[in-house]
Scaffold this motif. Structure first.
Motif, mmCIF file in Angstrom:
data_model
loop_
_atom_site.group_PDB
_atom_site.id
_atom_site.type_symbol
_atom_site.label_atom_id
_atom_site.label_comp_id
_atom_site.label_asym_id
_atom_site.label_seq_id
_atom_site.Cartn_x
_atom_site.Cartn_y
_atom_site.Cartn_z
ATOM 1 N N SER A 84 51.056 15.728 7.587
ATOM 2 C CA SER A 84 50.146 14.583 7.542
ATOM 3 C C SER A 84 50.846 13.232 7.522
ATOM 4 C CB SER A 84 49.245 14.689 6.304
ATOM 5 O OG SER A 84 50.049 14.754 5.132
ATOM 6 N N TYR A 147 47.088 14.497 11.937
ATOM 7 C CA TYR A 147 47.357 15.884 11.507
ATOM 8 C C TYR A 147 46.038 16.632 11.325
ATOM 9 C CZ TYR A 147 48.907 19.632 8.298
ATOM 10 O OH TYR A 147 49.151 20.845 7.691
ATOM 11 N N THR A 188 51.726 14.940 2.387
ATOM 12 C CA THR A 188 51.130 14.096 1.340
ATOM 13 C C THR A 188 51.148 14.811 -0.002
ATOM 14 O OG1 THR A 188 49.748 13.009 2.983
ATOM 15 C CG2 THR A 188 48.975 12.910 0.687
HETATM 16 C C1 VAH Z 1 50.597 17.909 4.007
HETATM 17 N N1 VAH Z 1 51.503 19.850 2.870
HETATM 18 O O1 VAH Z 1 50.656 17.338 2.920
HETATM 19 C C2 VAH Z 1 50.660 19.434 3.999
HETATM 20 C C3 VAH Z 1 49.297 20.057 3.792
HETATM 21 C C4 VAH Z 1 47.096 19.928 2.629
HETATM 22 C C5 VAH Z 1 48.381 19.238 2.946
HETATM 23 O O2 VAH Z 1 48.705 20.341 5.020
HETATM 24 O O3 VAH Z 1 50.481 17.347 5.084
#
Ligand code: VAH
Length: 326
Positions: A84, A147, A188
């Motif tokens: 993301s 994303y 994130t």
């Molecule tokens: C992110 N760890 O932070 C991934 C995930 C729900 C978040 O898809 O982008």
């Protein structure tokens, strides 16, 4: 699913989930039958030397087709993705890798007669219009990150390949995943990974989210359990295919810090929210995963307390050996 000499390809094997999934698959099905692939050059020696590894760029369809044919791949775990936060700094790259990569994998799998494909989705598929508490399996999907856009489009593309071509594609909407095998990689939710390294090494951490930012999270062992159990589930039981909500726990940075302090009483945390705060606030606070529980008996093992204890134990031992790598 019988596994005698089943050939498995993992894309994005050097990423956060791929680097834990690959060793687990190698233990389960035989190292020689699990081919790890990634575009990165900095693959860990443990991953590179524990079985077949090849450099693979999922944006190159001919490379994928050749890999499936040469290695007679039966099953694909497609873990390559731009996450993301990095996706917001390079949205075109995120689209190219996440969307073209997934399309290339599905097309090559269809044409090569691959038996089953795992394509992960994410809670990032939800957006600010989505109900944030106990987010339903069927709900509004209007993400505000590139994303998230690629995750929604990916879910729809995968379901199209199931319905149009009968390709057995499965996936689940991973929450934030926490593991002690790779450092944060542009997510994130990665504050909840880095905080443990900082707590062990410095007993303090500056968090890029506000203290009360509640997010759905999952410990890596449960992530791997869900991935394998979904891939081994009876296809005829599945009403959904590539978009299962899964959940294990939700917590805020201040709740995680309090749990860490049970083990490291002197641990201090400060908060300096950045652009990732807005991303986090567009995501659910908790998830309804009843469909996964009904259709393939999903049930997590870890909670905040047991995850924290295990993370601090493993990273503490690694730090004592001077091998924390942080
Ligand atoms: C992110 N760890 O932070 C991934 C995930 C729900 C978040 O898809 O982008």
């Amino acid at each position: 699913m019988t596994h005698n000499n089943t050939k498995i390809l993992v894309t994005g094997a050097g990423g956060q989930i791929g680097s834990a999934l690959t060793p687990m698959l190698r233990t389960r099905f035989g190292a020689g039958d699990v081919i790890a692939s990634d575009i990165r050059d900095d693959i860990s020696p443990a991953l590179r030397d524990s079985g077949p590894y090849l450099k693979l760029d999922v944006t190159q369809p001919d490379d994928i087709r050749r890999t499936l044919e040469e290695h007679r791949i039966d099953i694909i775990y497609h873990m390559s993705a731009i996450l993301s936060a990095k996706g917001e700094s390079q949205p075109q790259l995120a689209w190219t890798v996440n969307m073209n990569g997934t399309f290339n994998i599905l097309e090559a799998a269809r044409n090569a007669g691959v038996r089953r494909v795992f394509v992960p989705s994410s809670i990032a598929a939800f957006g600010p219009e989505t109900p944030r508490e106990d987010t339903p399996q069927e709900t509004i999907l209007r993400p505000k990150t590139m994303y998230g856009v690629t995750k929604v489009a990916g879910e729809l593309l995968c379901d199209y390949y199931v319905l149009r071509y009968g390709l057995d594609v499965r996936g689940c909407r991973y929450p934030g995943i926490i593991s002690h095998e790779t450092l944060p990689g542009g997510g994130t939710t990665d504050y909840a990974v880095e905080i443990f390294y900082a707590a062990v090494k410095y007993q303090e951490f500056t968090c890029f989210l506000k203290p009360d930012t509640m997010l759905p999270m999952m410990y890596m062992p449960d992530c791997l359990k869900a991935t394998c159990e979904l891939m081994e589930a009876d296809f005829d039981r599945l009403q959904h295919h590539s978009d299962f909500n899964i959940s294990s726990m939700s917590f805020t940075p201040e709740e995680l810090a309090a749990e860490i302090r049970i083990h490291i009483p002197e641990f201090k945390i400060e908060y300096e929210p950045d652009s990732r705060q807005q991303i986090a606030e567009s995501w659910p606070r908790s998830i309804d995963d009843s469909a996964a529980r009904e259709e393939w008996d999903w049930k997590p093992d870890f909670n905040l307390a047991t995850m924290t204890e295990d993370m601090l134990r493993v990273l503490g031992e690694r730090h004592t050996r001077g091998a924390l790598g942080y």
